[in-house]
Design a protein around this motif. Structure first.
Motif, short mmCIF file in Angstrom:
data_model
loop_
_atom_site.label_atom_id
_atom_site.label_comp_id
_atom_site.label_asym_id
_atom_site.label_seq_id
_atom_site.Cartn_x
_atom_site.Cartn_y
_atom_site.Cartn_z
N MET A 51 0.84 -1.19 0.00
CA MET A 51 0.00 0.00 0.00
C MET A 51 0.87 1.24 0.00
N SER A 52 0.41 2.26 -0.69
CA SER A 52 1.13 3.52 -0.71
C SER A 52 0.85 4.29 0.57
N GLN A 53 1.59 5.38 0.77
CA GLN A 53 1.40 6.18 1.98
C GLN A 53 0.00 6.80 2.01
N ALA A 54 -0.51 7.21 0.84
CA ALA A 54 -1.87 7.78 0.81
C ALA A 54 -2.90 6.74 1.18
N GLU A 55 -2.69 5.50 0.75
CA GLU A 55 -3.64 4.43 1.10
C GLU A 55 -3.55 4.07 2.58
N LEU A 56 -2.36 4.16 3.17
CA LEU A 56 -2.23 3.92 4.61
C LEU A 56 -2.95 5.00 5.41
N ASN A 57 -2.82 6.25 4.96
CA ASN A 57 -3.55 7.34 5.65
C ASN A 57 -5.05 7.14 5.53
N ARG A 58 -5.50 6.71 4.34
CA ARG A 58 -6.93 6.44 4.17
C ARG A 58 -7.39 5.31 5.08
N LEU A 59 -6.56 4.28 5.27
CA LEU A 59 -6.91 3.17 6.16
C LEU A 59 -7.12 3.65 7.58
N THR A 60 -6.28 4.55 8.06
CA THR A 60 -6.41 5.07 9.43
C THR A 60 -7.73 5.81 9.62
N VAL A 61 -8.10 6.63 8.65
CA VAL A 61 -9.36 7.39 8.74
C VAL A 61 -10.56 6.45 8.69
N VAL A 62 -10.52 5.46 7.79
CA VAL A 62 -11.65 4.53 7.67
C VAL A 62 -11.80 3.69 8.93
N MET A 63 -10.70 3.30 9.55
CA MET A 63 -10.78 2.52 10.79
C MET A 63 -11.42 3.36 11.90
N ASP A 64 -11.05 4.64 11.99
CA ASP A 64 -11.70 5.51 12.99
C ASP A 64 -13.17 5.68 12.68
N PHE A 65 -13.51 5.76 11.39
CA PHE A 65 -14.91 5.87 11.00
C PHE A 65 -15.68 4.61 11.36
N ALA A 66 -15.03 3.42 11.15
CA ALA A 66 -15.71 2.17 11.46
C ALA A 66 -15.92 1.99 12.94
N GLU A 67 -15.03 2.49 13.78
CA GLU A 67 -15.15 2.33 15.23
C GLU A 67 -15.96 3.45 15.87
N GLY A 68 -16.50 4.39 15.07
CA GLY A 68 -17.37 5.43 15.59
C GLY A 68 -16.66 6.64 16.14
N ARG A 69 -15.37 6.73 15.99
CA ARG A 69 -14.66 7.90 16.50
C ARG A 69 -14.80 9.09 15.55
N LEU A 70 -15.23 8.84 14.32
CA LEU A 70 -15.47 9.90 13.36
C LEU A 70 -16.84 9.70 12.73
N THR A 71 -17.47 10.83 12.44
CA THR A 71 -18.74 10.76 11.73
C THR A 71 -18.47 10.66 10.24
N ALA A 72 -19.54 10.39 9.45
CA ALA A 72 -19.37 10.27 8.01
C ALA A 72 -18.92 11.59 7.40
N ARG A 73 -19.47 12.71 7.91
CA ARG A 73 -19.05 14.00 7.38
C ARG A 73 -17.59 14.28 7.69
N GLN A 74 -17.17 13.98 8.95
CA GLN A 74 -15.77 14.23 9.31
C GLN A 74 -14.81 13.36 8.48
N ALA A 75 -15.18 12.08 8.31
CA ALA A 75 -14.33 11.19 7.52
C ALA A 75 -14.23 11.66 6.07
N ALA A 76 -15.38 12.11 5.51
CA ALA A 76 -15.37 12.57 4.13
C ALA A 76 -14.52 13.83 3.98
N GLN A 77 -14.59 14.71 4.95
CA GLN A 77 -13.77 15.91 4.87
C GLN A 77 -12.28 15.58 4.96
N MET A 78 -11.92 14.67 5.85
CA MET A 78 -10.51 14.30 5.97
C MET A 78 -10.00 13.58 4.74
#
Length: 458
Positions: free
Chosen positions: A1-28
């Motif tokens: 995975m590239s660095q951009a894909e690793l950053n995307r994985l971190t945001v999606v994992m926070d979104f899946a665990e409820g630490r981020l809302t859909a709007r916050q994840a989309a903005q990030m």
């Protein structure tokens, strides 16, 4: 995975665990909320690999057609093989109306082996070697095969002698090929002009070094090495071309300056070039030669016992048979019986083959009288040929002579193909006396003479 894909994985994992809302994840992620929910579903179904771009490993939708790539590469290989990608790209657009990106063309040329990237073009590092201190201590020699006369004359070789301490051109000689006899002649001219240096420094050409290290016969010396040994001169062979860099760089300079100087002088023959090079060397040394660190000249004068004629002759030993005969170059030599030659049966003698065509047979420094008998069969003698068929008969004779010449011994120095080619007249072979009533017609070729007897009235 590239660095951009690793950053995307971190945001999606926070979104899946409820630490981020859909709007916050989309903005990030700088995506829409709809795309954020798609990434979340893909993550839950396939895990982290689901976030890897699906375009990876697939050909681009904007790629050029393979037929265009083949056409462009074929044009570059035919017309622009030594062009860089930028210049080749410009010429393809100007001359062929083919518009291809420069980097695209670079990749195509690299894939076709027509271009190398910078990493592949890195040259190995060779540390410089300190010059020798004195003039005549080490003379670098080399032969440069090049189109010295451009399109005005044939391709030939320039033998270069350069001093290691001063970078002075000591001797230049144009020859037809880099052969033993040519080095004999050039080295003799050098010694007569400058004297004997301490050592010569050359490459591992077959003229200077025995190529077959496991050879059972011989003394491990080439004919050129043997000649220098008789004159008390050493020869050293460089392991790489960079080790004798002074003569290699001199060849590059000569291939630029000397060629243009000869073009201005209108020189197109070897003889004219050899007459011109002394004047060129004088001007070249005045411009580029440097002073040695030690002013001594280590060239030694030729001693009274130095026989250059015998030193620079091709020498081979032969065993005399009980019939007082020996073979050399597919020729049978018959020693004249006398009180000196009769005891030489089963003894070894030395054949001296001189560059000017002379040949001598010696034993302990004494020349032995001999006569020759050519073992190669001649064409049918005294053939009756009608006048109208004379041209056909002569053409057949020429063909037979050429085939006979090719059957000569490959060991003969005048007919060697690797390193020892020397084009000049071979020895005249003794022919049987013509019967009465016959005329002798001589056909000359570039390598030998053939005596062919033809009946009168043809």
């Amino acid at each position: 995975m590239s660095q951009a894909e690793l950053n995307r994985l971190t945001v999606v994992m926070d979104f899946a665990e409820g630490r981020l809302t859909a709007r916050q994840a989309a903005q990030m992620l700088r995506l829409t909320e709809r795309q954020a929910w798609r990434l979340l579903r893909r993550f839950r179904q396939h895990g982290a690999p689901g976030l890897v771009s699906r375009k990876r490993g697939r050909p681009s939708n904007r790629r050029h057609h393979p037929a265009l790539q083949e056409t462009v590469v074929a044009l570059v290989r035919t017309h622009y093989q030594d062009f860089g990608p930028t210049l080749a790209c410009e010429k393809l657009a100007e001359r062929h109306d083919l518009h291809v990106g420069r980097e695209t063309l670079r990749k195509w040329m690299m894939a076709a082996g027509l271009w190398k990237d910078r990493k592949q073009r890195y040259k190995p590092i060779h540390q410089p070697r300190t010059r020798r201190e004195c003039l005549g201590e080490l003379i670098q020699i080399d032969g440069s095969d090049h189109h010295w006369f451009e399109n005005r004359g044939p391709r030939c070789t320039l033998l270069v002698f350069i001093d290691d301490a001063t970078s002075r051109l000591m001797h230049l000689r144009f020859v037809a090929s880099e052969s033993t006899f040519d080095y004999f002649h050039a080295t003799r001219q050098y010694l007569e002009r400058h004297g004997k240096p301490v050592a010569f420094y050359s490459d591992k050409h077959a003229v200077f070094r025995v190529s077959h290290t496991d050879a059972r016969g011989g003394d491990g010396m080439t004919q050129f090495g043997r000649a220098l040994h008789e004159l008390n001169i050493d020869i050293l062979c460089a392991n790489t071309s960079q080790a004798k860099g002074r003569v290699e760089r001199a060849n590059q300079t000569l291939q630029d300056r000397l060629i243009k100087e000869m073009r201005l002088e209108g020189i197109s023959t070897i003889d004219a070039a050899n007459a011109f090079v002394p004047r060129f060397m004088e001007d070249h040394n005045a411009r580029f030669a440097c002073a040695p660190s030690d002013p001594r000249n280590l060239h030694r004068p030729l001693a009274p016992h130095d026989n250059l004629d015998d030193a620079f002759a091709w020498k081979e030993e032969r065993k005399v048979t009980h019939n007082l005969t020996l073979q050399y170059d597919k020729v049978l030599f018959i020693l004249e019986p006398n009180e000196i030659t009769r005891p030489l049966a089963r003894q070894r003698v030395t054949v001296f083959d001189y560059p000017d065509g002379r040949l001598a047979i010696r034993h302990k420094g004494l020349d032995l009288p001999y006569r020759t008998y050519d073992k190669l069969r001649r064409v049918t003698q005294a053939a009756i040929v009608e006048n109208k068929r004379l041209s056909t008969a002569l053409a057949y004779v020429a063909q037979i002579q050429q085939e006979r010449d090719e059957k000569r011994s490959a060991k003969a120095p005048r007919r060697r193909g690797q390193g020892d080619r020397h084009m000049f007249k071979a020895h005249e072979r003794t022919a049987d006396a013509a019967p009465p009533g016959q005329n002798s017609m001589v056909f000359s070729s570039s390598t030998h003479r053939v005596h062919c007897n033809i009946w009168n009235g043809i």
